[in-house]
Structure formats: structure tokens, C-alpha cells
Design a protein around this motif. Structure first.
Motif, PDB file in Angstrom:
ATOM      1  N   THR A  69      -6.205  -4.087  14.844  1.00 30.31           N
ATOM      2  CA  THR A  69      -5.128  -3.815  15.779  1.00 30.31           C
ATOM      3  C   THR A  69      -4.675  -2.374  15.593  1.00 30.31           C
ATOM      4  O   THR A  69      -4.888  -1.776  14.537  1.00 30.31           O
ATOM      5  CB  THR A  69      -3.948  -4.765  15.536  1.00 30.31           C
ATOM      6  N   PRO A  70      -4.028  -1.775  16.616  1.00 32.59           N
ATOM      7  CA  PRO A  70      -3.602  -0.373  16.499  1.00 32.59           C
ATOM      8  C   PRO A  70      -2.567  -0.125  15.414  1.00 32.59           C
ATOM      9  O   PRO A  70      -2.301   1.023  15.070  1.00 32.59           O
ATOM     10  CB  PRO A  70      -2.998  -0.096  17.890  1.00 32.59           C
ATOM     11  N   TRP A  71      -1.971  -1.201  14.872  1.00 37.22           N
ATOM     12  CA  TRP A  71      -0.858  -1.041  13.930  1.00 37.22           C
ATOM     13  C   TRP A  71      -1.291  -1.200  12.478  1.00 37.22           C
ATOM     14  O   TRP A  71      -0.464  -1.152  11.591  1.00 37.22           O
ATOM     15  CB  TRP A  71       0.224  -2.074  14.258  1.00 37.22           C
ATOM     16  N   GLU A  72      -2.574  -1.412  12.225  1.00 37.70           N
ATOM     17  CA  GLU A  72      -3.012  -1.609  10.846  1.00 37.70           C
ATOM     18  C   GLU A  72      -3.986  -0.520  10.424  1.00 37.70           C
ATOM     19  O   GLU A  72      -4.705   0.057  11.244  1.00 37.70           O
ATOM     20  CB  GLU A  72      -3.674  -2.981  10.664  1.00 37.70           C
ATOM     21  N   LYS A  73      -3.993  -0.241   9.126  1.00 32.69           N
ATOM     22  CA  LYS A  73      -4.941   0.714   8.590  1.00 32.69           C
ATOM     23  C   LYS A  73      -6.316   0.058   8.483  1.00 32.69           C
ATOM     24  O   LYS A  73      -6.440  -1.151   8.472  1.00 32.69           O
ATOM     25  CB  LYS A  73      -4.474   1.192   7.213  1.00 32.69           C
ATOM     26  N   ARG A  74      -7.334   0.876   8.366  1.00 31.27           N
ATOM     27  CA  ARG A  74      -8.702   0.358   8.266  1.00 31.27           C
ATOM     28  C   ARG A  74      -9.104   0.080   6.823  1.00 31.27           C
ATOM     29  O   ARG A  74     -10.283  -0.022   6.518  1.00 31.27           O
ATOM     30  CB  ARG A  74      -9.684   1.338   8.924  1.00 31.27           C
ATOM     31  N   ASP A  75      -8.126  -0.057   5.935  1.00 30.45           N
ATOM     32  CA  ASP A  75      -8.441  -0.315   4.531  1.00 30.45           C
ATOM     33  C   ASP A  75      -8.496  -1.798   4.201  1.00 30.45           C
ATOM     34  O   ASP A  75      -8.736  -2.172   3.056  1.00 30.45           O
ATOM     35  CB  ASP A  75      -7.423   0.380   3.627  1.00 30.45           C
ATOM     36  N   GLY A  76      -8.248  -2.649   5.212  1.00 33.26           N
ATOM     37  CA  GLY A  76      -8.328  -4.092   4.982  1.00 33.26           C
ATOM     38  C   GLY A  76      -7.148  -4.667   4.235  1.00 33.26           C
ATOM     39  O   GLY A  76      -7.216  -5.807   3.759  1.00 33.26           O
ATOM     40  N   ALA A  77      -6.045  -3.932   4.161  1.00 32.87           N
ATOM     41  CA  ALA A  77      -4.913  -4.378   3.350  1.00 32.87           C
ATOM     42  C   ALA A  77      -4.286  -5.674   3.858  1.00 32.87           C
ATOM     43  O   ALA A  77      -3.657  -6.405   3.083  1.00 32.87           O
ATOM     44  CB  ALA A  77      -3.842  -3.281   3.305  1.00 32.87           C
ATOM     45  N   LEU A  78      -4.447  -5.985   5.133  1.00 33.75           N
ATOM     46  CA  LEU A  78      -3.838  -7.197   5.681  1.00 33.75           C
ATOM     47  C   LEU A  78      -4.621  -8.461   5.319  1.00 33.75           C
ATOM     48  O   LEU A  78      -4.095  -9.567   5.443  1.00 33.75           O
ATOM     49  CB  LEU A  78      -3.713  -7.104   7.209  1.00 33.75           C
ATOM     50  N   PHE A  79      -5.857  -8.304   4.883  1.00 32.38           N
ATOM     51  CA  PHE A  79      -6.683  -9.458   4.533  1.00 32.38           C
ATOM     52  C   PHE A  79      -6.329  -9.969   3.149  1.00 32.38           C
ATOM     53  O   PHE A  79      -5.867  -9.211   2.284  1.00 32.38           O
ATOM     54  CB  PHE A  79      -8.170  -9.079   4.547  1.00 32.38           C
TER      55      PHE A  79
END
Length: 282
Positions: free
Chosen positions: A239-249
Motif C-alpha cells: 500500500t502507499p502508506w507502508e515501507k518496502r521493508d516488510g515491517a507490517l508482516f
């Protein structure tokens, strides 16, 4: 085809019912004050499962809960594997293993980070923070603070001291059946554990009810954004609001960015709900 149509009809009825309930509860709790509505805290819940058997039995593999408001956004997230599970029925076990391999890839016998009773307490500590604290259970945002309005935030309660869980339309029955199975597995004899239809609010009903208090229309395409959550998506989909580091997983799904992850589902859902109303909340 008839079953799909009936399911959609029932979900449409729940949407209308939930939207009316949310509007009535907000009006009663805030008297329509927009500032208070923006400070109202919500819990959104998602589960990854081993499939739904006989239309009722569902073993959860992972639980995710995100607490947010429409003022500050995401406030706290919690996720944990749930297990182990043992399925005696060979056909159901085979189906469960296949479902897991095609989605979240969590083994049926995997032991959770927390024991199942502790998972139940994590849920109740958020849905009933004041009651839980009285019994020595303090989790998440409520390890120290329990009172709401005196600290500048608000809870919406659909029954005395009990908060509803927001869930995605396509996940509602899975989340409900998963929590029911979790409750039964530990023989928790407590009617306050979220299992009944009214313990859950469809995400679209929440957004559309809140929008009416701000005299506007939510972003038209937001329901379509929600539909893809919880299922397999390309690794590069963010999503446009998350970084591409996978921190939300969660840690298990972070290495390969497997979007069949309850942790990333609740966080992305919260972002989408915020985005749907963002133009009205400034």
C-alpha cells in the motif's frame, strides 16, 4: 451459486444493521461531536485459518488485531500464531493441510508463541480492558491506562464495558468461527468472548457510518481495496502508506512477504479505512 447469493444477501443485511448500530452508538457516545469521533478507538481483527469445515468449524492459524483511531492512525498492533491443532477426521485434515500450503503455509501442529488461553486473554484485554484489568489482565495500550475520555480518547461499547471487533466483509464468518473454536478449545465459559454476530462490525459499515457525521462521501473505491486483503498478492504489492521493508508482516511471513498474514492484513485494512475518510477528517 445459490449459496453465494444467500451469503451476499446476509452480509448485505449485516452491513445495513451494523451501519445503523455504529451511527446510533456514535450519536449516543459523542453527541455527534466530530473531534470525539476522530478520537474514538477501534479494533480491527483478522485471522488466517485452515479452512472452514461444515460451514461452522474453523481452526485459526494466526490472529491479528490492530487498534487505531481516525486522528492518529494506527496505535498498536498484535499478532500471534495460534496452535497446535489436531484434526482426527482424515478428510478434514487433508483439506486443512492443503489450504495451509496454498495460503499462510503454517503447519497444523505448529505451537503458537502464546498458549491458547493467553491468546484469549489478549483478545479480552482489548475488547474489555476495564473488566480485564479488574481480573489482572492488562495488554496492549491498556497495560497502564484504562479510563478513556479522561485521557483524551474514547471507546465505543456495544454492550456494557465491551467493545466490538471490526472485520473485513469477506473474512467475517472465518473470524467469527475461528474465535468460537479458540474459545471452545480452552473450555472458556464466558459469554463476553466475541462470538455473536453483534460482537463484530463490518469495516464498510464503520466507514460509511462515520462518513455521515462528516457530511461527506468516503473514497468510492475503498471497498475494492479491502477485498484483496488476506489472500495471496504479488510480493511487490504494497500500500502507499507502508515501507518496502516488510515491517507490517509478522516474523514468519516477512521473509517472502506472504500476504496471507493476519498481521499485515489488519495494518493494511486500517490504512485503507483511514484513507477512505482522509479527505473529510482534516
Amino acid at each position: 451459486m445459490a449459496d453465494v447469493e444467500e451469503t451476499n444477501r446476509l452480509l448485505d443485511e449485516k452491513y445495513e444493521h451494523d451501519k445503523q448500530r455504529v451511527a446510533e452508538m456514535l450519536r449516543k457516545r459523542t453527541n455527534g461531536c466530530q473531534h470525539k469521533i476522530k478520537k474514538m478507538r477501534w479494533l480491527i481483527c483478522s485471522t488466517q485459518t485452515y479452512g472452514l469445515f461444515d460451514g461452522a468449524t474453523c481452526y485459526p492459524a494466526e490472529l491479528g488485531i490492530c487498534e487505531f483511531d481516525f486522528n492518529e492512525g494506527i496505535l498498536e498492533t498484535f499478532s500471534t500464531p495460534v496452535g497446535p491443532w489436531h484434526i482426527d477426521n482424515e478428510v478434514q485434515r487433508t483439506r486443512a493441510l492443503y489450504h495451509a500450503s496454498e495460503t499462510h503455509q503454517m503447519p497444523l501442529g505448529r505451537r503458537g508463541r502464546l498458549e491458547k488461553p493467553a491468546v484469549c486473554m489478549e483478545i479480552l484485554g482489548r475488547t474489555e480492558p476495564r473488566l480485564a484489568a479488574a481480573h489482572g489482565v492488562r495488554v496492549g495500550l491498556y497495560r497502564d491506562e484504562i479510563d478513556d475520555h479522561s485521557r483524551g480518547f474514547y471507546h465505543l461499547e456495544h454492550s456494557p464495558k465491551r467493545r466490538p471487533l471490526v472485520c473485513l466483509r469477506h473474512e467475517f464468518r472465518l473470524v467469527q468461527a475461528s474465535l468460537r473454536e479458540l474459545c471452545q478449545s480452552v473450555n472458556l465459559q464466558y459469554e463476553g468472548f466475541p462470538k455473536a454476530d453483534d460482537d463484530f462490525i463490518l469495516a464498510e459499515a464503520l466507514v460509511d457510518a462515520v462518513a455521515e457525521f462528516f457530511d461527506g462521501e468516503p473514497l468510492r473505491e475503498y471497498p475494492a481495496f479491502l477485498k484483496g486483503l488476506g489472500s495471496r498478492l504479488p510480493r511487490e504489492s504494497v500500500t502507499p502508506w507502508e515501507k518496502r521493508d516488510g515491517a507490517l508482516f509478522c516474523p514468519l511471513h516477512r521473509p517472502d512477504r506472504n500476504s496471507c498474514c493476519a498481521a499485515v492484513t489488519v495494518s493494511r485494512a486500517a490504512y485503507i479505512l483511514l484513507y477512505a475518510l482522509d479527505h473529510m477528517l482534516d
